[in-house]
Motif scaffolding. Sequence first.
Motif, PDB file in Angstrom:
ATOM      1  N   LEU A  21      18.693  25.922 -34.902  1.00  0.00           N
ATOM      2  CA  LEU A  21      20.105  25.820 -35.282  1.00  0.00           C
ATOM      3  C   LEU A  21      20.849  27.139 -35.127  1.00  0.00           C
ATOM      4  CD1 LEU A  21      20.142  23.490 -38.389  1.00  0.00           C
ATOM      5  CD2 LEU A  21      21.384  23.202 -36.246  1.00  0.00           C
ATOM      6  N   ARG A  22      20.128  28.236 -35.387  1.00  0.00           N
ATOM      7  CA  ARG A  22      20.750  29.541 -35.327  1.00  0.00           C
ATOM      8  C   ARG A  22      21.319  29.820 -33.930  1.00  0.00           C
ATOM      9  NH1 ARG A  22      19.559  34.831 -34.602  1.00  0.00           N
ATOM     10  NH2 ARG A  22      17.692  34.205 -33.527  1.00  0.00           N
ATOM     11  N   THR A  23      20.494  29.502 -32.945  1.00  0.00           N
ATOM     12  CA  THR A  23      20.926  29.701 -31.568  1.00  0.00           C
ATOM     13  C   THR A  23      22.205  28.929 -31.293  1.00  0.00           C
ATOM     14  OG1 THR A  23      18.595  29.430 -31.199  1.00  0.00           O
ATOM     15  CG2 THR A  23      19.959  29.916 -29.284  1.00  0.00           C
ATOM     16  N   MET A  24      22.223  27.744 -31.823  1.00  0.00           N
ATOM     17  CA  MET A  24      23.376  26.902 -31.576  1.00  0.00           C
ATOM     18  C   MET A  24      24.619  27.508 -32.214  1.00  0.00           C
ATOM     19  SD  MET A  24      23.919  22.974 -32.525  1.00  0.00           S
ATOM     20  CE  MET A  24      25.584  22.374 -32.679  1.00  0.00           C
ATOM     21  N   ARG A  25      24.396  28.065 -33.427  1.00  0.00           N
ATOM     22  CA  ARG A  25      25.533  28.651 -34.107  1.00  0.00           C
ATOM     23  C   ARG A  25      26.083  29.847 -33.323  1.00  0.00           C
ATOM     24  NH1 ARG A  25      23.417  28.481 -39.124  1.00  0.00           N
ATOM     25  NH2 ARG A  25      22.856  30.668 -39.055  1.00  0.00           N
ATOM     26  N   ILE A  26      25.181  30.691 -32.854  1.00  0.00           N
ATOM     27  CA  ILE A  26      25.607  31.821 -32.034  1.00  0.00           C
ATOM     28  C   ILE A  26      26.369  31.315 -30.822  1.00  0.00           C
ATOM     29  CG2 ILE A  26      24.814  33.675 -30.514  1.00  0.00           C
ATOM     30  CD1 ILE A  26      22.461  34.000 -32.493  1.00  0.00           C
ATOM     31  N   SER A  27      25.803  30.316 -30.249  1.00  0.00           N
ATOM     32  CA  SER A  27      26.416  29.765 -29.049  1.00  0.00           C
ATOM     33  C   SER A  27      27.836  29.298 -29.338  1.00  0.00           C
ATOM     34  CB  SER A  27      25.548  28.625 -28.529  1.00  0.00           C
ATOM     35  OG  SER A  27      26.325  27.771 -27.797  1.00  0.00           O
ATOM     36  N   ARG A  28      28.002  28.654 -30.490  1.00  0.00           N
ATOM     37  CA  ARG A  28      29.329  28.146 -30.827  1.00  0.00           C
ATOM     38  C   ARG A  28      30.320  29.305 -31.043  1.00  0.00           C
ATOM     39  NH1 ARG A  28      31.714  23.345 -33.504  1.00  0.00           N
ATOM     40  NH2 ARG A  28      29.825  22.233 -32.984  1.00  0.00           N
ATOM     41  N   THR A  29      29.872  30.324 -31.759  1.00  0.00           N
ATOM     42  CA  THR A  29      30.727  31.485 -31.984  1.00  0.00           C
ATOM     43  C   THR A  29      31.107  32.126 -30.652  1.00  0.00           C
ATOM     44  OG1 THR A  29      29.332  31.836 -33.898  1.00  0.00           O
ATOM     45  CG2 THR A  29      30.935  33.557 -33.391  1.00  0.00           C
ATOM     46  N   TRP A  30      30.067  32.316 -29.807  1.00  0.00           N
ATOM     47  CA  TRP A  30      30.337  32.930 -28.521  1.00  0.00           C
ATOM     48  C   TRP A  30      31.277  32.081 -27.680  1.00  0.00           C
ATOM     49  CZ3 TRP A  30      30.281  37.545 -26.713  1.00  0.00           C
ATOM     50  CH2 TRP A  30      29.433  38.500 -27.311  1.00  0.00           C
ATOM     51  N   SER A  31      31.110  30.776 -27.743  1.00  0.00           N
ATOM     52  CA  SER A  31      31.993  29.909 -26.948  1.00  0.00           C
ATOM     53  C   SER A  31      33.427  30.148 -27.334  1.00  0.00           C
ATOM     54  CB  SER A  31      31.700  28.429 -27.200  1.00  0.00           C
ATOM     55  OG  SER A  31      30.378  28.225 -27.509  1.00  0.00           O
ATOM     56  N   ILE A  32      33.645  30.238 -28.639  1.00  0.00           N
ATOM     57  CA  ILE A  32      35.026  30.418 -29.101  1.00  0.00           C
ATOM     58  C   ILE A  32      35.534  31.796 -28.690  1.00  0.00           C
ATOM     59  CG2 ILE A  32      36.512  30.571 -31.136  1.00  0.00           C
ATOM     60  CD1 ILE A  32      34.534  28.501 -32.422  1.00  0.00           C
ATOM     61  N   ILE A  33      34.684  32.809 -28.886  1.00  0.00           N
ATOM     62  CA  ILE A  33      35.110  34.161 -28.523  1.00  0.00           C
ATOM     63  C   ILE A  33      35.466  34.234 -27.037  1.00  0.00           C
ATOM     64  CG2 ILE A  33      34.306  36.547 -28.201  1.00  0.00           C
ATOM     65  CD1 ILE A  33      32.755  36.196 -30.827  1.00  0.00           C
ATOM     66  N   MET A  34      34.641  33.590 -26.231  1.00  0.00           N
ATOM     67  CA  MET A  34      34.895  33.656 -24.793  1.00  0.00           C
ATOM     68  C   MET A  34      36.127  32.860 -24.381  1.00  0.00           C
ATOM     69  SD  MET A  34      31.077  33.552 -23.279  1.00  0.00           S
ATOM     70  CE  MET A  34      31.579  33.365 -21.606  1.00  0.00           C
ATOM     71  N   TYR A  35      36.394  31.814 -25.150  1.00  0.00           N
ATOM     72  CA  TYR A  35      37.546  30.996 -24.792  1.00  0.00           C
ATOM     73  C   TYR A  35      38.846  31.608 -25.328  1.00  0.00           C
ATOM     74  CZ  TYR A  35      40.156  26.791 -23.695  1.00  0.00           C
ATOM     75  OH  TYR A  35      41.045  25.922 -23.149  1.00  0.00           O
ATOM     76  N   LEU A  36      38.703  32.400 -26.376  1.00  0.00           N
ATOM     77  CA  LEU A  36      39.870  32.917 -27.091  1.00  0.00           C
ATOM     78  C   LEU A  36      40.887  33.686 -26.234  1.00  0.00           C
ATOM     79  CD1 LEU A  36      40.499  32.266 -29.947  1.00  0.00           C
ATOM     80  CD2 LEU A  36      39.662  34.523 -30.635  1.00  0.00           C
TER      81      LEU A  36
END
Lengths: 315, 276, 424
Positions: A21-36
């Motif tokens: 789950l942790r990986t997924m959470r990082i991934s979600r944060t990164w997705s948002i940061i990259m899209y921001l």
Amino acid sequence: MGGISFLPDEMPFYLTDGGVLRTMRISRTWSIIMYLPFLICFVLFLIVPLVYGIWISLHSWSVFGGNGGFVGLDNYIAILTPGNIYSTSFYLGLKNTLVFVAISVIPLVVISLALALLVDAIPKKLKVYFRTIFFISYAVSVTAVSAIFKWLFTGNGGYVNNVMNSIGLSPINWLNEQPYAWVSILVATIWWTIGFNMILFINALDEVDETMYEASSLDGANWWEKFAYITFPSIKGVFVFLTIISVIASFNLYGQTLLITAGGPAQSTQSLIMVIQQMVFTQNNLGIGSAMAIVMGLVMMAIVAAQYFYSFRKE
Amino acid sequence: MKKSKTKTALIVIAASIIAFLFLLPLIFMIFTSFKALGEAMSSSALLPKAWTSENYGSIFGIGAEVPVIRWLFNTGLVTIAGTALVVFVDVLAAYSLARLNLPGKKFFLSVVVAALTVPGIVTLFPAFYLFRQYELIDTYAPLVLIYSANTMGVFLIYSFLRGFPKDLEEAAFIDGASLLQILRFVIFPAIRPVVATLSVLTFLTIYNDFLWPSIVTSSDEMKTVTVGVANLVQGANFVNPGRMMAATVVATMPALIIFVVANKYFVRSVVSSGIK
Amino acid sequence: MKSKMLLSVLLIVAMILSACGGGGSGSSGETADGKIVIKYINGFTGGDGEYMKKITDGFNESQDQYVVEESQEKDHYTKFKTGSYDLVLIHSDNLQTYRQDNMIQDMGSVLEAAGISPDDFHPVAKEQVTFEGATFAAPLDIHPMTMFYNKQLAPEAPMTYEAMTDLTNTLQEQDSNLYATGIPSGGLPEWFYMTIAAQNNINLVEGNHLNFAQDEFADALMIYHDMIYKDNISPAGLGLDGEFQAFMKQVDEGGSSVQTATALTGPWYYQAVKEAYGDDLGIASAPQLGDQPGVYGGGHTLALPASVQDEEKKAGIAEFLKYMYTPENLLNWADSGQAPTHLATIELVEQDAEKYPLAAQNVQQFDSFVGAPQLYQYREQVRYMTESVFPQLVGDEGMTKDKLMSELQKATDQAAQVAETAPQ
């Protein structure tokens, strides 16, 4: 397509190491940061102006005075109901712009296709030089193009008239008489933009299957038959794309008419963008100007959509 | 065989004539820039009777009236910064949309596609007004930032990534690579052609834009080449065609040289833009 | 790839920094050494800019209390609207618009503090800046329609219609591509039709707008049609700025270009025509084609932006105007070719006509000068007349008075509607 992914398309592949789950959470944060960054730019410079433009168009709005009160659809009614200064200039600009779209799109697409076919038939060694020459005018900015053509087409002893005179033709008052003023603007536009269209056509022609030509030659097909049954169907996608692009570009006519003819003769080359620009900057009327821009946008979208669906229904 | 040779020769001759006509306006521009005022105004011969470089002196000389070099600098800065910004923002966004776990992905994707259909004229004047409200008119900010809402770039790269296999990224991830490493060593090399296309298209768009820079700049120092040249063509400034053409030559030459030198590269990237 | 990303980030940072640097245009008010700053903006980017700069530089040297920061911008109106300034140059035909839009304020008290009275100026300039008894600007100069002539083709300036006809007949015998003068279809039409209205004593103003649809005006305008199609005084089909371009041409044997012996145009072309013709260049007043003397043109004035409220600033502006309107200093402006409207300066110009040929010539036209009427959005009110009616008048050989009248009616309708957009 390369390898086969064993996961459903929508699932992030970072879960493949056992679904931590942790990986997924990082991934979600990164997705948002990259899209921001994109989201911020997109909202600030497209969504906000778009919504603000619609808002302004519903108000009486001066460039200095600011908001002069809500007027509902009055601005739209003013520019669409004939008989007042706003609608008079709007319809004049729209009519002139549509004239240019009508006369320019076919030459822009057909001549560039012809040029592409010509370049395609040139031996490989020489091809690159010609391709460069025909593409080079695209590096000249619209204002420089206008400067050159304004002076080339000057009625009183301009270069074009001088050449015509020396081969026994009587001079033409290019920039001050219709239809010559449109011809001058059309020639300048074709010279300026045709290289870009041509390059796309050349690329499309390169991808046409050679074996089909060979087969058709054996069947005794002539040049026209080859073009109509093999070449054209293969490049049709690019053809449609370029037609749509050219319609949009011609709708945005501004620099050439502003600089070469200054909207003349008798306002006959005053394009819609010139009209909107005057409304905003000399009459300071941002409300009417925004409403005009939105109606213009809707007209463009309608025409492009019609083109799009028409060319796809035929398939 | 012989017949096809004459045919080829005819084609080359025809192409040469057309090529000459294509180059004629540029030749005319260059020759006119070497004419003195009287001759530039009155003579319409192609070649100058008396060559003069005084028009260039008025551009490069001390106290030059026409700051073409400054305009070139502005255009260079704005096009490079604008293109870099678009590429940077769009690549990240497209990757996020195509691969990562972005919440509301479908919604964002449809917004991007819908935004593709909004004509630029609709947002232009409100954007001007907003920049004005924040006193940013006549700075580099509006000149660069407006292009950053480039949905076409996101869409181009997104489409490319969707057709690009994930195996490499998965392998890299299993090997312990971080997201940034994957981006740098796997994704960037792969999407290079699309990025090149996007860069070229964005570069050309910004370089050739006229309406936007003309409304957000007002001082001579902030003008881009396109706007500066426009000022020379209009109204009472159109006094000396020789000087106008000299400024146009200086304004156009850098772009022409870049085009000729990088022609192959330009062509390939326009070519590979994936328009089918 | 890393370097590429780094480059992008650097560029973005640089861009934002430069944006911030350029954006801070808030008026600080004072310099480091405690001088009060007066921000003055004008549009003098042509040859005349340096002469204005001489005046501001002179003022700054003479001062330890105030400093004038002068900006010369091509689009100075846009710049003025988007920035904050303390003194602005306004063309006289724009004054009413800027006044009604509350962009400029009554500057009577500032002028008084500077020791300048409206009566120090030529009556025609005084009238331009006076609105309902209040003074809204300090007149600087008037640039009337000016005649340049090529002495090789026209030994004497043709000052009447008959002289024009005679000149053209003489020239036509030499070469059928030579004409007396040129009527343009774009650029300066406004100067042509307003001049002929003045010369026929036609009042075009009706209430808050222009009324072009007058029988006498149509008759008066037809003179330009006759000059082209009846009396061959001007070639047909001259386009944008055609009056100037045709004057600058040189006809050659068998060529198709036309040349004119005179140009009725703006004085700003002086440098160019001087460069082309040298000693063969003559300068004269606009010819009298109608019943009485009269000439139209533009004028520069200096106005006080509505935002200036600070009394210290106003005192500084008064000080600057006092310096500028000292005849010896304002002479710099005459040196640029502009014709000052300040009476004491006019006197000096006339005494030294050799040194100020263009200004000396043009101050003589002041007595018959008729400027733009004080109307809201005047430039928009004349747009249809300038861009559509006049080009048809000079471009359509078959133009009749009836056809012209219906077009003049359209121009009037538009002017009336533009006038209606004025703030209440």
